[in-house]
Write a protein that holds these residues in place. Structure first.
Motif, PDB file in Angstrom:
ATOM      1  N   ARG A 131      -3.836   2.087   2.972  1.00 38.62           N
ATOM      2  CA  ARG A 131      -2.971   1.403   3.694  1.00 38.62           C
ATOM      3  C   ARG A 131      -3.139  -0.191   4.114  1.00 38.62           C
ATOM      4  N   CYS A 132      -4.434  -0.425   3.369  1.00 40.72           N
ATOM      5  CA  CYS A 132      -4.984  -1.755   3.701  1.00 40.72           C
ATOM      6  C   CYS A 132      -4.847  -2.940   2.586  1.00 40.72           C
ATOM      7  N   VAL A 133      -3.811  -3.829   2.526  1.00 40.39           N
ATOM      8  CA  VAL A 133      -3.337  -4.801   1.598  1.00 40.39           C
ATOM      9  C   VAL A 133      -4.437  -5.820   1.567  1.00 40.39           C
TER      10      VAL A 133
ATOM     11  N   ILE B 257       2.496 -23.800   1.685  1.00 38.75           N
ATOM     12  CA  ILE B 257       1.305 -22.948   1.788  1.00 38.75           C
ATOM     13  C   ILE B 257       1.655 -21.680   1.065  1.00 38.75           C
ATOM     14  N   ALA B 258       0.898 -21.124   0.404  1.00 38.00           N
ATOM     15  CA  ALA B 258       0.783 -20.066  -0.262  1.00 38.00           C
ATOM     16  C   ALA B 258      -0.249 -18.839  -0.263  1.00 38.00           C
ATOM     17  N   HIS B 259       0.065 -17.680  -0.173  1.00 35.62           N
ATOM     18  CA  HIS B 259      -0.828 -16.730   0.240  1.00 35.62           C
ATOM     19  C   HIS B 259      -0.559 -15.577  -1.226  1.00 35.62           C
ATOM     20  N   VAL B 260      -1.540 -15.025  -1.851  1.00 33.16           N
ATOM     21  CA  VAL B 260      -1.588 -13.845  -2.811  1.00 33.16           C
ATOM     22  C   VAL B 260      -2.113 -12.760  -2.153  1.00 33.16           C
ATOM     23  N   LEU B 261      -1.544 -11.685  -2.233  1.00 34.60           N
ATOM     24  CA  LEU B 261      -1.811 -10.339  -1.751  1.00 34.60           C
ATOM     25  C   LEU B 261      -1.823  -9.267  -2.883  1.00 34.60           C
ATOM     26  N   SER B 262      -2.636  -8.443  -2.622  1.00 35.93           N
ATOM     27  CA  SER B 262      -2.940  -7.265  -3.922  1.00 35.93           C
ATOM     28  C   SER B 262      -2.704  -6.050  -3.171  1.00 35.93           C
ATOM     29  N   ALA B 263      -2.194  -5.025  -3.885  1.00 36.56           N
ATOM     30  CA  ALA B 263      -2.429  -3.719  -3.589  1.00 36.56           C
ATOM     31  C   ALA B 263      -3.746  -3.039  -3.203  1.00 36.56           C
ATOM     32  N   PRO B 264      -3.598  -1.909  -2.464  1.00 34.67           N
ATOM     33  CA  PRO B 264      -4.798  -1.591  -2.022  1.00 34.67           C
ATOM     34  C   PRO B 264      -5.746  -1.147  -3.228  1.00 34.67           C
ATOM     35  N   ASP B 265      -5.189  -0.531  -4.089  1.00 29.68           N
ATOM     36  CA  ASP B 265      -5.898  -0.164  -5.510  1.00 29.68           C
ATOM     37  C   ASP B 265      -5.861  -1.151  -6.619  1.00 29.68           C
ATOM     38  N   ALA B 266      -5.451  -2.392  -6.442  1.00 30.59           N
ATOM     39  CA  ALA B 266      -5.591  -3.383  -7.447  1.00 30.59           C
ATOM     40  C   ALA B 266      -7.046  -3.873  -7.961  1.00 30.59           C
TER      41      ALA B 266
ATOM     42  N   LEU C 245       5.860  -7.891   2.122  1.00 30.89           N
ATOM     43  CA  LEU C 245       5.011  -7.554   0.832  1.00 30.89           C
ATOM     44  C   LEU C 245       3.851  -6.607   1.161  1.00 30.89           C
ATOM     45  N   THR C 246       3.592  -6.452   2.222  1.00 28.83           N
ATOM     46  CA  THR C 246       2.593  -5.541   2.574  1.00 28.83           C
ATOM     47  C   THR C 246       3.269  -4.011   2.441  1.00 28.83           C
ATOM     48  N   ARG C 247       4.419  -4.189   2.979  1.00 26.43           N
ATOM     49  CA  ARG C 247       5.237  -2.668   2.844  1.00 26.43           C
ATOM     50  C   ARG C 247       5.332  -2.225   1.253  1.00 26.43           C
ATOM     51  N   GLN C 248       5.884  -3.287   0.414  1.00 30.47           N
ATOM     52  CA  GLN C 248       6.032  -3.031  -1.021  1.00 30.47           C
ATOM     53  C   GLN C 248       4.532  -2.944  -1.628  1.00 30.47           C
ATOM     54  N   LEU C 249       3.631  -3.624  -1.318  1.00 36.20           N
ATOM     55  CA  LEU C 249       2.260  -3.227  -1.949  1.00 36.20           C
ATOM     56  C   LEU C 249       1.748  -1.895  -1.613  1.00 36.20           C
ATOM     57  N   ARG C 250       2.105  -1.296  -0.460  1.00 33.94           N
ATOM     58  CA  ARG C 250       1.724   0.030   0.235  1.00 33.94           C
ATOM     59  C   ARG C 250       2.589   0.916  -0.386  1.00 33.94           C
ATOM     60  N   GLY C 251       3.988   0.722  -1.058  1.00 28.88           N
ATOM     61  CA  GLY C 251       5.126   1.664  -1.746  1.00 28.88           C
ATOM     62  C   GLY C 251       5.658   2.130  -0.497  1.00 28.88           C
ATOM     63  N   GLU C 252       5.832   1.419   0.649  1.00 25.65           N
ATOM     64  CA  GLU C 252       6.651   1.826   1.805  1.00 25.65           C
ATOM     65  C   GLU C 252       7.843   1.186   1.893  1.00 25.65           C
ATOM     66  N   ALA C 253       8.386   0.517   0.959  1.00 22.90           N
ATOM     67  CA  ALA C 253       9.734  -0.301   1.299  1.00 22.90           C
ATOM     68  C   ALA C 253      11.045   0.508   1.148  1.00 22.90           C
ATOM     69  N   GLY C 254      10.979   1.641   1.056  1.00 29.29           N
ATOM     70  CA  GLY C 254      12.273   2.563   1.057  1.00 29.29           C
ATOM     71  C   GLY C 254      13.044   2.113  -0.245  1.00 29.29           C
TER      72      GLY C 254
ATOM     73  N   ALA D 128      -1.350  -0.075  12.370  1.00 35.14           N
ATOM     74  CA  ALA D 128      -3.015  -0.194  11.959  1.00 35.14           C
ATOM     75  C   ALA D 128      -3.517   0.822  12.566  1.00 35.14           C
ATOM     76  N   GLY D 129      -3.304   1.535  13.773  1.00 37.16           N
ATOM     77  CA  GLY D 129      -4.010   2.408  14.284  1.00 37.16           C
ATOM     78  C   GLY D 129      -5.071   1.895  15.186  1.00 37.16           C
TER      79      GLY D 129
END
Length: 384
Positions: free
Chosen positions: A231-233, A375-384, A344-353, A44-45
């Protein structure tokens, strides 16, 4: 549609970290947890003093595990809360972090899951009541019986269920944080020792140890802290529920998944068909088939067909358990749900190699705890 998760200009995952899941060892839990936390801070820096609060998901370490661990980063006076909810402990720690950020209590909150392989004693074993049978509360037996029913009702064969393990072991073999890192053939999965019914060893998740961490930050704080929005999902939904009276054997867990997933999708304002990725509880192979139907990424009765067509593989219509799932990545309990968020954060950033799903923009992380909470969480890509 705006809900509580959109308050404070939204809730974002800005940093993630992991200690690889592994078989029980002499590694102190503090080393496991701090490895994940330090990675999340670096990702995160952010500096440790910038974290306002922390939630620790764990099941087997003991009282006050979080404060003992985090003091090694420095005693900053932050609020520390320990969360235990069986397999979903990490997921609920993450939810509490999201709630605190959305409500403006804090701007930067840490959610970390860490566990060692403890004695696993459950409160149900201390309720003072006699069990109906010695196996009544043994998960492998329950899910083996559910598997028999599922295969019969769907007119599917054992091999189609075992293909869940083939897929997930294959995904795990490309995941540096996974407990199992060897691809398995269908023949190997079916030939591994039987655990119960048609479930073999390689169709069941391993227990072990590890850690996962996520830093949750308000949208209002992103700009103030100078964080990279690319890089913020964004966390779009968080929903939970517990069991209702069972109408058929094993149905309670399926109903839990359906109810919590539908609630999360409604909160996010999307349909299940919008999901590009799904990380779910596959402690036993049949669960992925049952729950993919319950979430709605495929129609009722088509879980096995969805898998066999390749729709749930990386690069398919909706990649399910790209991390390797519980079967391949492992299930150390406390970290598991936050490990899903990290994947999922890696995937949504496009950093999953080499595990990267090609069109990852919307994703769900779903966990259950002892079949009685979900429990369920929904996440979206930074540009979604």
């Amino acid at each position: 549609m705006s809900t509580w998760i959109d308050d404070n200009d939204g809730v974002y995952v800005t940093g993630i970290g992991m200690h690889a899941y592994q078989f029980p060892s002499e590694t102190p839990y503090t080393h496991l947890g701090l490895t994940a936390v330090r990675q999340a801070l670096a990702d995160a820096g952010l500096a440790w003093p910038q974290v306002n609060s922390a939630y620790i998901g764990t099941t087997s370490i003991g009282m006050a595990a979080g404060r003992v661990m985090l003091r090694h980063l420095g005693s900053t006076g932050l609020a520390v809360t320990q969360v235990e909810n069986a397999s979903a402990s990490g997921s609920f720690a993450f939810r509490q972090a999201c709630l605190e950020v959305a409500r403006g209590v804090s701007d930067v909150v840490l959610a970390v899951g860490v566990d060692k392989h403890g004695d696993g004693r459950r409160a149900a074993d201390k309720d003072g009541l006699a069990h109906l049978s010695d196996t009544a509360n043994v998960p492998a037996v329950k899910f083996a019986m559910m598997a028999r029913t599922y295969l019969r009702e769907r007119n599917a064969d054992v091999a189609s269920m075992a293909q869940v393990a083939v897929k997930n072991h294959g995904n795990a073999s490309r995941n540096p944080y996974a407990q199992y890192r060897k691809p398995r053939t269908l023949e190997q999965v079916l030939a591994s020792p039987r655990v119960a019914g048609d479930l073999t060893v390689q169709q069941c998740c391993p227990r072990g140890e590890g850690a996962a961490a996520a830093l949750v930050v308000s949208g209002r704080a992103l700009r103030r802290l100078g964080l990279d929005p690319k890089r913020c999902v964004r966390v779009r939904a968080s929903s939970t529920c517990s069991e209702t009276p069972e109408t058929a054997y094993g149905q309670a867990a399926v109903d839990l998944v359906r109810s919590s997933a539908q609630s999360a999708l409604e909160q996010a304002g999307i349909s299940a068909q919008t999901l590009d990725m799904l990380e779910l509880h596959d402690a036993f192979s049949v669960e992925e088939l049952l729950y993919s139907e319950a979430v709605g990424v495929c129609p009722p009765g088509e879980g096995a067909s969805f898998l066999m067509r390749g729709d749930s593989r990386i690069g398919g219509r909706c990649a399910i358990n790209a991390s390797g799932g519980l079967i391949g990545m492992g299930h150390p309990l406390g970290p598991t749900g936050i490990g899903q968020i990290a994947e999922l954060t890696r995937q949504l950033r496009g950093e999953a190699g080499e595990r990267q799903h090609s069109h990852a923009r919307w994703a769900m992380a779903h966990m259950i705890g002892l079949g009685s909470v979900a429990i369920a969480h929904v996440l979206s890509a930074p540009d979604a």
